[in-house]
Write a protein that holds these residues in place. Structure first.
Motif, PDB file in Angstrom:
ATOM      1  N   LYS A 152       0.841  -1.183   0.000  1.00 42.23           N
ATOM      2  CA  LYS A 152       0.000   0.000   0.000  1.00 42.23           C
ATOM      3  C   LYS A 152       0.884   1.243   0.000  1.00 42.23           C
ATOM      4  O   LYS A 152       1.812   1.360   0.794  1.00 42.23           O
ATOM      5  CB  LYS A 152      -0.907   0.000   1.245  1.00 42.23           C
ATOM      6  CG  LYS A 152      -1.953   1.124   1.258  1.00 42.23           C
ATOM      7  CD  LYS A 152      -3.014   0.942   0.194  1.00 42.23           C
ATOM      8  CE  LYS A 152      -4.105   2.003   0.281  1.00 42.23           C
ATOM      9  NZ  LYS A 152      -4.985   1.810   1.460  1.00 42.23           N
ATOM     10  N   ALA A 153       0.572   2.155  -0.912  1.00 50.57           N
ATOM     11  CA  ALA A 153       1.326   3.402  -1.007  1.00 50.57           C
ATOM     12  C   ALA A 153       0.364   4.579  -0.985  1.00 50.57           C
ATOM     13  O   ALA A 153      -0.791   4.458  -1.400  1.00 50.57           O
ATOM     14  CB  ALA A 153       2.169   3.428  -2.272  1.00 50.57           C
ATOM     15  N   TYR A 154       0.856   5.705  -0.511  1.00 52.65           N
ATOM     16  CA  TYR A 154       0.035   6.906  -0.377  1.00 52.65           C
ATOM     17  C   TYR A 154       0.674   8.053  -1.141  1.00 52.65           C
ATOM     18  O   TYR A 154       1.897   8.206  -1.144  1.00 52.65           O
ATOM     19  CB  TYR A 154      -0.124   7.288   1.094  1.00 52.65           C
ATOM     20  CG  TYR A 154      -0.889   6.266   1.888  1.00 52.65           C
ATOM     21  CD1 TYR A 154      -2.264   6.393   2.083  1.00 52.65           C
ATOM     22  CD2 TYR A 154      -0.240   5.158   2.426  1.00 52.65           C
ATOM     23  CE1 TYR A 154      -2.971   5.442   2.796  1.00 52.65           C
ATOM     24  CE2 TYR A 154      -0.944   4.204   3.149  1.00 52.65           C
ATOM     25  CZ  TYR A 154      -2.309   4.351   3.327  1.00 52.65           C
ATOM     26  OH  TYR A 154      -3.021   3.404   4.024  1.00 52.65           O
ATOM     27  N   MET A 155      -0.175   8.865  -1.774  1.00 51.40           N
ATOM     28  CA  MET A 155       0.330  10.031  -2.477  1.00 51.40           C
ATOM     29  C   MET A 155       0.904  11.014  -1.461  1.00 51.40           C
ATOM     30  O   MET A 155       0.242  11.382  -0.491  1.00 51.40           O
ATOM     31  CB  MET A 155      -0.767  10.688  -3.308  1.00 51.40           C
ATOM     32  CG  MET A 155      -0.235  11.718  -4.293  1.00 51.40           C
ATOM     33  SD  MET A 155      -1.390  12.104  -5.618  1.00 51.40           S
ATOM     34  CE  MET A 155      -2.679  12.941  -4.683  1.00 51.40           C
ATOM     35  N   THR A 156       2.138  11.410  -1.720  1.00 56.15           N
ATOM     36  CA  THR A 156       2.917  12.200  -0.774  1.00 56.15           C
ATOM     37  C   THR A 156       3.581  13.354  -1.513  1.00 56.15           C
ATOM     38  O   THR A 156       3.960  13.213  -2.666  1.00 56.15           O
ATOM     39  CB  THR A 156       4.017  11.311  -0.136  1.00 56.15           C
ATOM     40  OG1 THR A 156       3.421  10.143   0.414  1.00 56.15           O
ATOM     41  CG2 THR A 156       4.778  12.055   0.942  1.00 56.15           C
ATOM     42  N   GLY A 157       3.737  14.481  -0.850  1.00 56.12           N
ATOM     43  CA  GLY A 157       4.520  15.556  -1.438  1.00 56.12           C
ATOM     44  C   GLY A 157       5.988  15.171  -1.463  1.00 56.12           C
ATOM     45  O   GLY A 157       6.478  14.543  -0.528  1.00 56.12           O
ATOM     46  N   HIS A 158       6.699  15.525  -2.530  1.00 54.68           N
ATOM     47  CA  HIS A 158       8.113  15.156  -2.590  1.00 54.68           C
ATOM     48  C   HIS A 158       8.858  16.065  -3.556  1.00 54.68           C
ATOM     49  O   HIS A 158       8.267  16.642  -4.469  1.00 54.68           O
ATOM     50  CB  HIS A 158       8.273  13.691  -3.002  1.00 54.68           C
ATOM     51  CG  HIS A 158       9.344  12.977  -2.251  1.00 54.68           C
ATOM     52  ND1 HIS A 158      10.484  12.513  -2.853  1.00 54.68           N
ATOM     53  CD2 HIS A 158       9.450  12.649  -0.945  1.00 54.68           C
ATOM     54  CE1 HIS A 158      11.246  11.917  -1.942  1.00 54.68           C
ATOM     55  NE2 HIS A 158      10.638  11.999  -0.773  1.00 54.68           N
ATOM     56  N   ASP A 159      10.180  16.143  -3.350  1.00 53.98           N
ATOM     57  CA  ASP A 159      11.026  17.095  -4.060  1.00 53.98           C
ATOM     58  C   ASP A 159      10.903  17.018  -5.576  1.00 53.98           C
ATOM     59  O   ASP A 159      10.768  18.044  -6.261  1.00 53.98           O
ATOM     60  CB  ASP A 159      12.499  16.873  -3.693  1.00 53.98           C
ATOM     61  CG  ASP A 159      12.742  16.901  -2.205  1.00 53.98           C
ATOM     62  OD1 ASP A 159      11.994  16.242  -1.464  1.00 53.98           O
ATOM     63  OD2 ASP A 159      13.706  17.559  -1.773  1.00 53.98           O
ATOM     64  N   GLU A 160      10.990  15.801  -6.120  1.00 57.15           N
ATOM     65  CA  GLU A 160      11.092  15.682  -7.566  1.00 57.15           C
ATOM     66  C   GLU A 160       9.844  16.132  -8.308  1.00 57.15           C
ATOM     67  O   GLU A 160       9.907  16.517  -9.487  1.00 57.15           O
ATOM     68  CB  GLU A 160      11.452  14.247  -7.986  1.00 57.15           C
ATOM     69  CG  GLU A 160      10.538  13.187  -7.450  1.00 57.15           C
ATOM     70  CD  GLU A 160      10.978  12.672  -6.102  1.00 57.15           C
ATOM     71  OE1 GLU A 160      11.155  11.457  -5.968  1.00 57.15           O
ATOM     72  OE2 GLU A 160      11.156  13.481  -5.171  1.00 57.15           O
ATOM     73  N   VAL A 161       8.694  16.120  -7.633  1.00 55.69           N
ATOM     74  CA  VAL A 161       7.464  16.605  -8.266  1.00 55.69           C
ATOM     75  C   VAL A 161       7.629  18.065  -8.678  1.00 55.69           C
ATOM     76  O   VAL A 161       7.138  18.494  -9.729  1.00 55.69           O
ATOM     77  CB  VAL A 161       6.263  16.438  -7.308  1.00 55.69           C
ATOM     78  CG1 VAL A 161       4.990  17.034  -7.917  1.00 55.69           C
ATOM     79  CG2 VAL A 161       6.044  14.963  -6.977  1.00 55.69           C
ATOM     80  N   HIS A 162       8.373  18.833  -7.869  1.00 58.44           N
ATOM     81  CA  HIS A 162       8.506  20.272  -8.102  1.00 58.44           C
ATOM     82  C   HIS A 162       9.342  20.600  -9.329  1.00 58.44           C
ATOM     83  O   HIS A 162       9.151  21.657  -9.945  1.00 58.44           O
ATOM     84  CB  HIS A 162       9.092  20.943  -6.859  1.00 58.44           C
ATOM     85  CG  HIS A 162       8.174  20.892  -5.679  1.00 58.44           C
ATOM     86  ND1 HIS A 162       7.317  21.912  -5.360  1.00 58.44           N
ATOM     87  CD2 HIS A 162       7.956  19.911  -4.758  1.00 58.44           C
ATOM     88  CE1 HIS A 162       6.620  21.576  -4.282  1.00 58.44           C
ATOM     89  NE2 HIS A 162       6.986  20.374  -3.908  1.00 58.44           N
ATOM     90  N   SER A 163      10.276  19.735  -9.695  1.00 60.94           N
ATOM     91  CA  SER A 163      11.055  20.004 -10.912  1.00 60.94           C
ATOM     92  C   SER A 163      10.495  19.264 -12.121  1.00 60.94           C
ATOM     93  O   SER A 163      10.464  19.809 -13.226  1.00 60.94           O
ATOM     94  CB  SER A 163      12.532  19.639 -10.700  1.00 60.94           C
ATOM     95  OG  SER A 163      12.706  18.251 -10.502  1.00 60.94           O
ATOM     96  N   LEU A 164      10.037  18.029 -11.935  1.00 57.10           N
ATOM     97  CA  LEU A 164       9.488  17.278 -13.071  1.00 57.10           C
ATOM     98  C   LEU A 164       8.230  17.950 -13.620  1.00 57.10           C
ATOM     99  O   LEU A 164       7.947  17.860 -14.821  1.00 57.10           O
ATOM    100  CB  LEU A 164       9.182  15.840 -12.658  1.00 57.10           C
ATOM    101  CG  LEU A 164      10.408  14.943 -12.431  1.00 57.10           C
ATOM    102  CD1 LEU A 164       9.984  13.602 -11.844  1.00 57.10           C
ATOM    103  CD2 LEU A 164      11.182  14.736 -13.722  1.00 57.10           C
TER     104      LEU A 164
END
Length: 413
Positions: free
Chosen positions: A234-246
């Motif tokens: 099970k995984a949850y949508m999380t804020g993370h660094d790479e989202v901001h550049s990709l």
């Protein structure tokens, strides 16, 4: 051309970086490790020597340094003749170390976005609040600065670029999935600095969807993944660094980050948060002492580096990429599997630190060879991925792909 390396930080990731630099010092050069706690640096030096990681006879030294002190950092860069600075200290020191590199001309790299201790989960794109403001100065001075070159961010950015270049005509979605299926045997612990770890999960969850930033709360959106080796998780949508550049560099594709969490972790996290123990705002005790609850929690939890000897199991981290190729929809999963026990046996750190620590060394080798010495500030997805992934294949983090044609290793040379 060989370049001396200055490693800033002395945690589990720094230990991996030191060992991998030592294993490749014929390509790099002298190795220096600096932290406020010089004893931790000396312990890393001792570990490198104990495991006979040095490939050739180079200098390997420990130094005391407050990386928030720009002038002291500049002085150490100049003293050590460091051509490359690998910042794997706290994300709080990024801008100070970057400034020192811009002023001395040393190449800079880190593994996470800068954080302001007084702010949590800043408005996107987070890089635009800090590092990207220095992009023009880096270019004018010809300073190479590679941002977020751990695994996630880092390798997963390279996976996204590889998919975009070679597997799709148009990418429509990138879902980065990070599953740690290992067990450290403790009641509760975090794999990285607890302060940074918890700050990541207490703010707004930002994702890039339908051409705009979307917001959710932590553990609001979850789904089950069936991944190679580690199985269903099970995984949850999380804020993370790479989202901001990709979000900026993937031509409008949706970008989301998913992290695996067990029920026990979620329960403990929820209790701590609801009690206010994850707050970064100071409170006063009945005795009149001013304390920061989050720092108290950090003080009582196990040091992440202490988890390594008993860690068992594997990690699986990769990108599910969807899009169009030759007019047909397709999906690929580009990923790596790492083993906690194997990481400890090789470098004395657990698998999470291993996956974060190997990539900056591969990047340093590419700077030394000139292939990634780009004389400007970049995120990993702005660089050619093949030479990076080729080195990672050779030094400990092999890449695999799973698609309609099966599950197989990828080679790049």
């Amino acid at each position: 051309m060989k370049k001396n390396v200055l490693i800033i930080g002395a945690g589990g990731v720094a230990q991996v970086v030191a060992h991998k630099c030592a294993q490749n010092c014929d390509v790099l050069g002298d190795i220096h490790i600096a932290s406020r706690t010089v004893e931790k640096c000396r312990a890393i030096v001792a570990s490198v020597r104990e495991k006979k990681s040095l490939k050739t006879d180079v200098t390997l030294e420990a130094h005391a340094l407050d990386a928030m002190d720009v002038e002291a950092t500049k002085a150490l860069i100049e003293k050590t003749k460091a051509g490359i600075v690998i910042n794997v200290g706290s994300a709080f020191v990024n801008m100070s170390v970057l400034r020192a590199c811009m002023d001395t001309g040393a190449a800079y790299m880190d593994t996470a976005i800068h954080e302001d201790p007084k702010k949590i989960c800043e408005t996107p794109p987070w890089y635009g609040n800090y590092e990207w403001k220095c992009a023009q100065e880096c270019k004018e001075k010809g300073v190479t600065a590679i941002l977020g070159v751990g695994f996630d961010p880092g390798v997963v950015n390279a996976y996204a670029r590889l998919a975009k270049d070679e597997y799709f005509d148009k990418v429509t979605a990138v879902d980065i999935v990070d599953i740690n299926a290992g067990s450290h045997g403790k009641y509760f612990a975090t794999n990285f600095d607890p302060e940074i770890n918890f700050r990541e999960f207490t703010g707004v969850v930002y994702s890039w969807q339908n051409g705009q930033w979307q917001t959710n709360s932590m553990f609001e959106v979850g789904k089950e993944y069936d991944l190679p080796v580690v199985g269903k998780c099970k995984a949850y949508m999380t804020g993370h660094d790479e989202v901001h550049s990709l979000a900026k560099h993937m031509d409008g594709a949706d970008v989301r980050f998913w992290m695996g969490f067990g029920d026990h972790y979620i329960n403990v996290f929820t209790v701590l948060k609801n009690l206010g123990l994850l707050s970064e705002q100071p409170v006063k005790t009945a005795e009149g002492l001013e304390v920061v609850p989050l720092k108290v929690v950090k003080a009582v939890l196990p040091d992440p580096s202490s988890l390594a000897p008993n860690y068992q199991g594997k990690t699986c981290i990769g990108d599910f990429v969807k899009g169009m190729k030759d007019g047909v929809e397709r999906e690929v999963f580009i990923y790596n599997v790492a083993d906690h026990k194997e990481a400890f046996e090789e470098v004395g750190s657990q698998g999470i630190s291993y996956t974060a620590g190997v990539p900056p060394v591969a990047a340093a080798m590419l700077i030394a060879s000139g292939e990634w010495d780009v004389k400007q500030m970049v995120n990993v997805e702005e660089l050619p991925p093949r030479p990076f992934l080729d080195i990672l294949n050779r030094i400990g983090l092999p890449t695999r792909i799973k698609d309609a044609d099966g599950d197989r290793a990828l080679t790049f040379s």
